[in-house]
Scaffold this motif. Structure first.
Motif, PDB file in Angstrom:
ATOM      1  N   LYS A  26       0.660  -1.216  -0.210  1.00  0.00           N
ATOM      2  CA  LYS A  26      -0.053  -0.175   0.088  1.00  0.00           C
ATOM      3  C   LYS A  26       0.957   1.320  -0.225  1.00  0.00           C
ATOM      4  O   LYS A  26       1.968   1.248   0.918  1.00  0.00           O
ATOM      5  CB  LYS A  26      -0.831  -0.079   1.338  1.00  0.00           C
ATOM      6  N   HIS A  64       5.137  -5.956  -4.724  1.00  0.00           N
ATOM      7  CA  HIS A  64       3.903  -6.697  -4.298  1.00  0.00           C
ATOM      8  C   HIS A  64       4.678  -8.159  -3.895  1.00  0.00           C
ATOM      9  O   HIS A  64       6.131  -8.103  -3.981  1.00  0.00           O
ATOM     10  CB  HIS A  64       3.203  -7.081  -5.480  1.00  0.00           C
ATOM     11  N   TRP A 104      -0.024  -3.246   3.840  1.00  0.00           N
ATOM     12  CA  TRP A 104      -0.231  -4.105   2.634  1.00  0.00           C
ATOM     13  C   TRP A 104      -1.583  -3.574   2.058  1.00  0.00           C
ATOM     14  O   TRP A 104      -2.469  -3.027   2.953  1.00  0.00           O
ATOM     15  CB  TRP A 104      -0.484  -5.441   2.879  1.00  0.00           C
ATOM     16  N   GLN A 105      -1.796  -3.349   0.810  1.00  0.00           N
ATOM     17  CA  GLN A 105      -3.289  -3.006   0.264  1.00  0.00           C
ATOM     18  C   GLN A 105      -4.171  -4.182   0.542  1.00  0.00           C
ATOM     19  O   GLN A 105      -4.173  -5.230   0.929  1.00  0.00           O
ATOM     20  CB  GLN A 105      -3.159  -2.980  -1.373  1.00  0.00           C
ATOM     21  N   GLU A 106      -5.456  -3.655   0.680  1.00  0.00           N
ATOM     22  CA  GLU A 106      -6.710  -4.560   0.595  1.00  0.00           C
ATOM     23  C   GLU A 106      -6.599  -5.704  -0.272  1.00  0.00           C
ATOM     24  O   GLU A 106      -6.359  -5.267  -1.506  1.00  0.00           O
ATOM     25  CB  GLU A 106      -7.844  -3.759   0.925  1.00  0.00           C
ATOM     26  N   PHE A 158      -6.284  -3.608  -6.971  1.00  0.00           N
ATOM     27  CA  PHE A 158      -5.316  -2.693  -6.214  1.00  0.00           C
ATOM     28  C   PHE A 158      -5.306  -1.251  -6.691  1.00  0.00           C
ATOM     29  O   PHE A 158      -5.740  -0.945  -7.865  1.00  0.00           O
ATOM     30  CB  PHE A 158      -4.129  -3.468  -6.415  1.00  0.00           C
ATOM     31  N   GLU A 159      -4.815  -0.336  -6.116  1.00  0.00           N
ATOM     32  CA  GLU A 159      -4.379   0.776  -6.229  1.00  0.00           C
ATOM     33  C   GLU A 159      -3.016   0.715  -6.778  1.00  0.00           C
ATOM     34  O   GLU A 159      -2.104   0.125  -6.223  1.00  0.00           O
ATOM     35  CB  GLU A 159      -4.307   1.782  -4.930  1.00  0.00           C
TER      36      GLU A 159
END
Length: 162
Positions: A26, A64, A104-106, A158-159
């Motif tokens: 994130k 990632h 981390w991103q959702e 994802f963003e």
């Protein structure tokens, strides 16, 4: 008098479930550095093992991560991913690897493989640096979704870090 015991047969659970998990970092300032990525990947493999699954390989790129596991069918994949994200974020932050807070991103991707594909998936994950010289994470991730015929809405992916 000699007693003879009758053998008991107890049903068991036998499985081989191989899952590749992929999720992203994130924020643009929180990148996985080559200086500490090996320590992070080893830590994540330890989480996988401690949760009762088999870590096969953990590797990734600056934005990632790929985690290939032999999944224990008595434990939920979503719980494993939650624990990996929570514990590894806390690990990175407690070590002070980055200025600011790491997260981390959702969301995540999870893709299943057969026994005959293990070596191919292992080599693919091992060679992430090579793959990302010609392909962005977005291209890679959408490629997985397409290959596995997963319906998705790009608004809820994802963003992207590009």
């Amino acid at each position: 008098m000699k007693y003879q015991t009758k053998p008991t047969t107890m049903p068991g659970t036998y499985s081989k479930i191989y899952i590749q998990i992929i999720f992203a970092v994130k924020g643009r300032t929180n990148q996985i550095s080559t200086n500490w990525q090996h320590e992070l990947y080893s830590y994540i493999a330890g989480i996988v093992k401690n949760k009762g699954h088999k870590p096969i390989i953990v590797n990734g790129a600056k934005d990632h991560i790929h985690i290939f596991v032999g999944l224990n069918p008595s434990r939920a994949l979503s719980d494993l991913v939650r624990d990996i994200k929570n514990n590894s974020s806390n690990f990175i932050n407690s070590k002070g690897f980055l200025p600011g807070k790491f997260a981390w991103q959702e969301g995540y991707g999870a893709f299943s493989y057969s026994e005959s594909q293990i070596e191919h998936v292992y080599q693919y994950i091992l060679n992430q640096d090579k793959h990302h010289k010609t392909k962005t994470f977005k291209e890679e991730y959408i490629g997985f979704l397409s290959k596995f015929q997963v319906d998705y809405d790009e608004r809820y992916l994802f963003e992207w870090l590009e």
